[in-house]
Design an enzyme around this catalytic site. Sequence first.
Site, PDB file in Angstrom:
ATOM      1  N   ASP A  60     -32.005 -26.347   8.485  1.00 55.71           N
ATOM      2  CA  ASP A  60     -30.637 -26.197   8.994  1.00 55.71           C
ATOM      3  C   ASP A  60     -30.598 -25.033   9.981  1.00 55.71           C
ATOM      4  O   ASP A  60     -30.168 -23.937   9.647  1.00 55.71           O
ATOM      5  CB  ASP A  60     -29.689 -25.960   7.813  1.00 55.71           C
ATOM      6  CG  ASP A  60     -28.277 -25.650   8.263  1.00 55.71           C
ATOM      7  OD1 ASP A  60     -27.951 -25.940   9.429  1.00 55.71           O
ATOM      8  OD2 ASP A  60     -27.495 -25.146   7.429  1.00 55.71           O
ATOM      9  N   LYS A  62     -28.967 -25.374  12.743  1.00 56.26           N
ATOM     10  CA  LYS A  62     -27.753 -25.660  13.530  1.00 56.26           C
ATOM     11  C   LYS A  62     -28.075 -25.624  15.024  1.00 56.26           C
ATOM     12  O   LYS A  62     -27.460 -24.897  15.813  1.00 56.26           O
ATOM     13  CB  LYS A  62     -26.625 -24.718  13.177  1.00 56.26           C
ATOM     14  CG  LYS A  62     -26.208 -24.883  11.721  1.00 56.26           C
ATOM     15  CD  LYS A  62     -24.867 -24.335  11.417  1.00 56.26           C
ATOM     16  CE  LYS A  62     -24.475 -24.647   9.981  1.00 56.26           C
ATOM     17  NZ  LYS A  62     -25.383 -24.083   8.962  1.00 56.26           N
ATOM     18  N   ASP A  65     -28.661 -26.225  21.600  1.00 58.51           N
ATOM     19  CA  ASP A  65     -29.085 -25.728  22.918  1.00 58.51           C
ATOM     20  C   ASP A  65     -29.207 -26.901  23.899  1.00 58.51           C
ATOM     21  O   ASP A  65     -28.800 -28.029  23.600  1.00 58.51           O
ATOM     22  CB  ASP A  65     -30.419 -24.976  22.749  1.00 58.51           C
ATOM     23  CG  ASP A  65     -30.519 -23.780  23.681  1.00 58.51           C
ATOM     24  OD1 ASP A  65     -30.291 -23.967  24.894  1.00 58.51           O
ATOM     25  OD2 ASP A  65     -30.842 -22.680  23.203  1.00 58.51           O
ATOM     26  N   ILE A  66     -29.807 -26.610  25.048  1.00 52.80           N
ATOM     27  CA  ILE A  66     -30.064 -27.685  26.010  1.00 52.80           C
ATOM     28  C   ILE A  66     -31.129 -28.622  25.432  1.00 52.80           C
ATOM     29  O   ILE A  66     -31.885 -28.222  24.528  1.00 52.80           O
ATOM     30  CB  ILE A  66     -30.521 -27.125  27.381  1.00 52.80           C
ATOM     31  CG1 ILE A  66     -31.824 -26.327  27.221  1.00 52.80           C
ATOM     32  CG2 ILE A  66     -29.415 -26.286  28.013  1.00 52.80           C
ATOM     33  CD1 ILE A  66     -32.494 -25.976  28.546  1.00 52.80           C
ATOM     34  N   THR A  69     -34.857 -27.247  24.941  1.00 51.17           N
ATOM     35  CA  THR A  69     -35.026 -26.231  23.895  1.00 51.17           C
ATOM     36  C   THR A  69     -34.854 -26.858  22.514  1.00 51.17           C
ATOM     37  O   THR A  69     -35.589 -26.548  21.573  1.00 51.17           O
ATOM     38  CB  THR A  69     -34.019 -25.074  24.114  1.00 51.17           C
ATOM     39  OG1 THR A  69     -34.104 -24.649  25.474  1.00 51.17           O
ATOM     40  CG2 THR A  69     -34.312 -23.912  23.203  1.00 51.17           C
ATOM     41  N   SER A 114     -16.887 -26.495   7.359  1.00 53.31           N
ATOM     42  CA  SER A 114     -16.139 -26.450   6.100  1.00 53.31           C
ATOM     43  C   SER A 114     -15.272 -25.208   5.927  1.00 53.31           C
ATOM     44  O   SER A 114     -14.349 -25.215   5.122  1.00 53.31           O
ATOM     45  CB  SER A 114     -17.133 -26.503   4.931  1.00 53.31           C
ATOM     46  OG  SER A 114     -18.024 -25.401   4.997  1.00 53.31           O
ATOM     47  N   VAL A 168     -18.855 -27.079  -1.553  1.00 55.15           N
ATOM     48  CA  VAL A 168     -18.574 -27.227  -2.995  1.00 55.15           C
ATOM     49  C   VAL A 168     -18.801 -25.878  -3.689  1.00 55.15           C
ATOM     50  O   VAL A 168     -19.775 -25.184  -3.399  1.00 55.15           O
ATOM     51  CB  VAL A 168     -19.513 -28.296  -3.614  1.00 55.15           C
ATOM     52  CG1 VAL A 168     -19.441 -28.262  -5.144  1.00 55.15           C
ATOM     53  CG2 VAL A 168     -19.161 -29.679  -3.084  1.00 55.15           C
ATOM     54  N   GLY A 169     -17.898 -25.510  -4.586  1.00 54.03           N
ATOM     55  CA  GLY A 169     -18.097 -24.284  -5.375  1.00 54.03           C
ATOM     56  C   GLY A 169     -17.532 -23.070  -4.681  1.00 54.03           C
ATOM     57  O   GLY A 169     -16.310 -22.903  -4.610  1.00 54.03           O
TER      58      GLY A 169
HETATM   59  O1  O7M Z   1     -22.454 -23.429  -1.243  1.00 55.73           O
HETATM   60  P1  O7M Z   1     -22.395 -22.280  -0.248  1.00 55.73           P
HETATM   61  O2  O7M Z   1     -21.052 -22.061   0.290  1.00 55.73           O
HETATM   62  O3  O7M Z   1     -23.045 -21.030  -0.786  1.00 55.73           O
HETATM   63  O4  O7M Z   1     -23.355 -22.697   0.978  1.00 55.73           O
HETATM   64  C1  O7M Z   1     -23.040 -23.748   1.838  1.00 55.73           C
HETATM   65  C2  O7M Z   1     -24.190 -24.033   2.752  1.00 55.73           C
HETATM   66  O5  O7M Z   1     -23.821 -25.089   3.630  1.00 55.73           O
HETATM   67  C3  O7M Z   1     -24.632 -22.872   3.631  1.00 55.73           C
HETATM   68  O6  O7M Z   1     -26.035 -22.967   3.813  1.00 55.73           O
HETATM   69  C4  O7M Z   1     -23.919 -23.123   4.945  1.00 55.73           C
HETATM   70  O7  O7M Z   1     -24.652 -22.640   6.039  1.00 55.73           O
HETATM   71  C5  O7M Z   1     -23.867 -24.663   4.977  1.00 55.73           C
HETATM   72  N1  O7M Z   1     -22.727 -25.234   5.713  1.00 55.73           N
HETATM   73  C6  O7M Z   1     -21.441 -24.906   5.394  1.00 55.73           C
HETATM   74  O8  O7M Z   1     -21.186 -24.175   4.436  1.00 55.73           O
HETATM   75  N2  O7M Z   1     -20.415 -25.405   6.141  1.00 55.73           N
HETATM   76  C7  O7M Z   1     -20.594 -26.239   7.185  1.00 55.73           C
HETATM   77  O9  O7M Z   1     -19.641 -26.671   7.811  1.00 55.73           O
HETATM   78  C8  O7M Z   1     -21.893 -26.618   7.490  1.00 55.73           C
HETATM   79  C9  O7M Z   1     -22.942 -26.155   6.713  1.00 55.73           C
HETATM   80  C10 O7M Z   1     -24.203 -26.761   6.932  1.00 55.73           C
HETATM   81  O10 O7M Z   1     -25.020 -27.011   6.102  1.00 55.73           O
HETATM   82  O11 O7M Z   1     -24.409 -27.156   8.164  1.00 55.73           O
HETATM   83  C11 O7M Z   1     -25.428 -27.956   8.428  1.00 55.73           C
END
Ligand code: O7M
Length: 213
Positions: A60, A62, A65-66, A69, A114, A168-169
């Site tokens: 992950d 995220k 980029d172009i 990359t 989220s 979640v959580g």
């Molecule tokens: O359960 P948490 O809140 O401790 O962790 C949530 C994980 O999901 C954490 O690694 C975040 O980077 C990721 N995440 C989000 O919480 N919200 C998003 O909108 C997107 C992500 C994610 O995984 O993006 C790919």
Amino acid sequence: MQKKNRMILALDVTSHDEAIRVVAAVKDYVDAIKINWPLILAAGPEIITELSRVKDVICDMKISDIPNTNRLIVEQAMKRGASAVICHGFAGEDSVRACVDASKGQVFVLTEMSHPGGKQFTAPVADKIAVIARSAGARGIVAPATRPERIAELRKIIGSMEIISPGVGAQGGKASDAIRAGADYIIVGRAIYEAQDPRDAAKKLAAEARNEI
Ligand code: O7M
């Protein structure tokens, strides 16, 4: 990734040994491990390979980029043993396509984030990003467990593509709500690795995600 527990561990710890300890405790209750910059920077990219011997690893980063990359980043992650990667969709369809091509389709595209700030910029364009994810040939999307109604709406756009759902959580979302809304897997971090008994926390969340409690 085998759809057994319907749960992906977000392993956002910042030490190699802690990561290995958490994975050993909860591996029976998760279907994949998602790793992000905190662990990659703390333990080095070799952690991708090490964890991939235990479970599927989703990188992950995220990626946003172009196209060139993006391709280079995805190639490095896949070479080290990642099963899939996560990219942002807002960089545009060509950037998403570069990730799809470099991973042979093993990409989840982040649509609406989220956290509360996710409503500011990602929510208004999330439907368009879902369309891009589908037309680019991605494996699935990331959609927020904190807003299950949005999971249901995004599901209508992507059809049978996979939805993985964080929030979640610790962020207030509920596993059963996200699954009922159409998520294939929930993504859980702090509610597991910060729990007094991570194995027991993972067991309960997986049971909820599997619709057993
Ligand atoms: O359960 P948490 O809140 O401790 O962790 C949530 C994980 O999901 C954490 O690694 C975040 O980077 C990721 N995440 C989000 O919480 N919200 C998003 O909108 C997107 C992500 C994610 O995984 O993006 C790919």
